[in-house]
Structures are given as C-alpha cells and as structure tokens.
Design an enzyme around this catalytic site. Sequence first.
Site, PDB file in Angstrom:
ATOM      1  N   ASN A   4       4.221  -8.258   1.855  1.00  0.00           N
ATOM      2  CA  ASN A   4       4.385  -9.607   2.415  1.00  0.00           C
ATOM      3  C   ASN A   4       3.065 -10.387   2.411  1.00  0.00           C
ATOM      4  O   ASN A   4       2.964 -11.433   3.022  1.00  0.00           O
ATOM      5  CB  ASN A   4       4.941  -9.515   3.845  1.00  0.00           C
ATOM      6  CG  ASN A   4       4.032  -8.711   4.766  1.00  0.00           C
ATOM      7  OD1 ASN A   4       2.936  -8.315   4.368  1.00  0.00           O
ATOM      8  ND2 ASN A   4       4.461  -8.490   5.997  1.00  0.00           N
ATOM      9  N   HIS A  46       0.169  -9.257   3.604  1.00  0.00           N
ATOM     10  CA  HIS A  46      -0.804  -8.967   4.664  1.00  0.00           C
ATOM     11  C   HIS A  46      -2.056  -8.343   4.069  1.00  0.00           C
ATOM     12  O   HIS A  46      -1.998  -7.604   3.081  1.00  0.00           O
ATOM     13  CB  HIS A  46      -0.211  -8.140   5.816  1.00  0.00           C
ATOM     14  CG  HIS A  46       0.076  -6.708   5.532  1.00  0.00           C
ATOM     15  ND1 HIS A  46       1.234  -6.071   5.942  1.00  0.00           N
ATOM     16  CD2 HIS A  46      -0.648  -5.740   4.913  1.00  0.00           C
ATOM     17  CE1 HIS A  46       1.196  -4.806   5.588  1.00  0.00           C
ATOM     18  NE2 HIS A  46       0.065  -4.576   4.956  1.00  0.00           N
ATOM     19  N   GLU A 104      -0.456 -10.107   9.476  1.00  0.00           N
ATOM     20  CA  GLU A 104       0.887 -10.354   8.959  1.00  0.00           C
ATOM     21  C   GLU A 104       1.099 -11.863   8.760  1.00  0.00           C
ATOM     22  O   GLU A 104       0.364 -12.671   9.335  1.00  0.00           O
ATOM     23  CB  GLU A 104       1.918  -9.825   9.971  1.00  0.00           C
ATOM     24  CG  GLU A 104       1.806  -8.328  10.256  1.00  0.00           C
ATOM     25  CD  GLU A 104       2.427  -7.449   9.177  1.00  0.00           C
ATOM     26  OE1 GLU A 104       2.514  -7.886   8.005  1.00  0.00           O
ATOM     27  OE2 GLU A 104       2.804  -6.313   9.498  1.00  0.00           O
TER      28      GLU A 104
HETATM   29  C1  F6R Z   1      -4.660  -0.727   5.617  1.00  0.00           C
HETATM   30  C2  F6R Z   1      -4.532  -2.118   5.196  1.00  0.00           C
HETATM   31  C3  F6R Z   1      -3.246  -2.642   4.654  1.00  0.00           C
HETATM   32  C4  F6R Z   1      -2.874  -1.964   3.332  1.00  0.00           C
HETATM   33  C5  F6R Z   1      -1.536  -2.498   2.831  1.00  0.00           C
HETATM   34  C6  F6R Z   1      -1.116  -1.845   1.529  1.00  0.00           C
HETATM   35  O1  F6R Z   1      -5.957  -0.496   6.097  1.00  0.00           O
HETATM   36  O2  F6R Z   1      -5.458  -2.849   5.322  1.00  0.00           O
HETATM   37  O3  F6R Z   1      -3.371  -4.026   4.445  1.00  0.00           O
HETATM   38  O4  F6R Z   1      -3.874  -2.217   2.387  1.00  0.00           O
HETATM   39  O5  F6R Z   1      -0.544  -2.266   3.793  1.00  0.00           O
HETATM   40  O6  F6R Z   1      -0.801  -0.511   1.760  1.00  0.00           O
HETATM   41  P1  F6R Z   1      -0.604   0.492   0.534  1.00  0.00           P
HETATM   42  O7  F6R Z   1      -1.917   0.643  -0.098  1.00  0.00           O
HETATM   43  O8  F6R Z   1      -0.152   1.778   1.191  1.00  0.00           O
HETATM   44  O9  F6R Z   1       0.418  -0.126  -0.358  1.00  0.00           O
END
Ligand code: F6R
Length: 243
Positions: free
Chosen positions: A136, A138, A143
């Site tokens: 999304n 983030h 968020e």
């Molecule tokens: C975690 C963070 C989140 C992740 C995101 C993607 O520290 O900052 O923004 O980078 O949720 O997560 P993955 O890499 O598991 O797809």
Amino acid sequence: MHIIVRENAQEICEVAAALVRAQLLRKPNCVLGLPTGSTPLPLYAELARLAAAGQADFSQVTTFNLDEYVGLPREHEQSYHNFMWTNLFSKIGVRPEQVNLPSGIATDTAAECARYEAAIDAAGGVDLQVLGIGHNGHIGFNEPAEAFSEQTCMVELTPSTIQANRRFFETEADVPRRALTMGIRTIFRAKEILLIAYGAAKADIIRQTVCGPIQPGVPSSVLQLHSNVHLLLDREAAAALSL
Ligand code: F6R
C-alpha cells in the site's frame, strides 16, 4: 529518482551492497537507516559476506532501524530487535552500543518516540537510509493517511499490513496491531535513500510511487521530492513502469 533495474533479487542486492560499501568508504563512521522484512534479507546476507571477507568495515557505524512492534520485548522471536541481531548485526561485528531501535515495550510511547528522534539528530542524521515498501506504499510503518507523518510516532497497522505480517506469527491474533516508526519527515531527512523492491506484487505500488500523484494516501510517493533516491528493482517490480 535514480532507477536501477536488474534481473533478480540477488543482482539487486549486489548493487545495494555496493552502494552501502561506497558509503562506508566515504564515511566510515556513517549513520545507516535500516529496514526489516523480507526485502533486505539478501542484502544483509551480502553485507555479512563482505564483512567476513574484510571488504566492508562496520566497526564505526551507527544504525537506526525504521520501526519496532509495540508490545514485543526485544527478546521476542518476531521483534525487529531480534530480526536485526539474527540477520545482520551478529554477522557484521557491530556492538550493541552502535545500534538503535525504538523500544516496543516503552510505557510512555510519546517519550520513547521523542528520545528516538533526538538520538537520530544527535548522531547527525541518517546518511544512507535503506527502505523496503509495503503493497500500500507504506515506508517504515507509515501507512496511507490524510497527511504525511512527521517525527517518529506510534501508528495503528492497517488490516492489509497485519495480513501481510501474519506469515511470521502463529495466529492472526498474535500479530501486533501497533508499531513505533520513524516518521515520513524523519525518513525524508536522510541524505541518501535506497528503496528496494522485488516481485510482481510490488509492480503497481512502484508505478504509483514513481509516476503517481504525490499524496499521503501513497506515503512512498513523497520520495519523488527527495533529491538523492535510488530505486533498486527487479524486472517484475519494474514491469508497470515505461522505461
Ligand atoms: C519494515 C519496514 C516495512 C517493510 C515493508 C515491506 O522495517 O519498514 O516498510 O519494508 O512492509 O516488507 P517486505 O520486505 O517483507 O515485503
């Protein structure tokens, strides 16, 4: 934005590791901002390999992680403290006093957020911030919202993020509902940013991040305004961009 596309995650991580290594050579006592999640794992493996081979020296760095779940003590298997020590810190020879994460069990979360923000400032700000991206948009745990967040703050995770994190916990009820995260402004103040994304599931959000309107409904879109961002993508994540 400086967009780099490679065939797969491994090739992307070699580029990412080279950029981290260049930062270490330019400024051995640099400040690194670090993410958790699946995305950085191949990069962390590559950094561990370089450190073991004597090709990357982390002895003077300071690190700040983006976020931590509220309610999880650092010893918890799924805490981001534990994630970082397991996947990176124990393998690159850093000492506990070099690393920083927000505390997920602080009783006064506002004070903990202010302490974290002040610690980043006292370290001179982040030199190189590595980011993953949520489906999304983030970054950290910022968020989609009505406004871009500013400083480190406590956030409620959205149902889609809780669902995405479900894979690491036994039941959905175990997934923390809140997190402490660096704010968008905190992230934006990094001197250099490296955002990494792989896989077809990230293609649409990468398109929105790069070409969509800059809006807090897509937090990552703010990166269009930053003057030193590298976007490291595999072919699938880059598929919706017309390059
Ligand atoms: C975690 C963070 C989140 C992740 C995101 C993607 O520290 O900052 O923004 O980078 O949720 O997560 P993955 O890499 O598991 O797809």
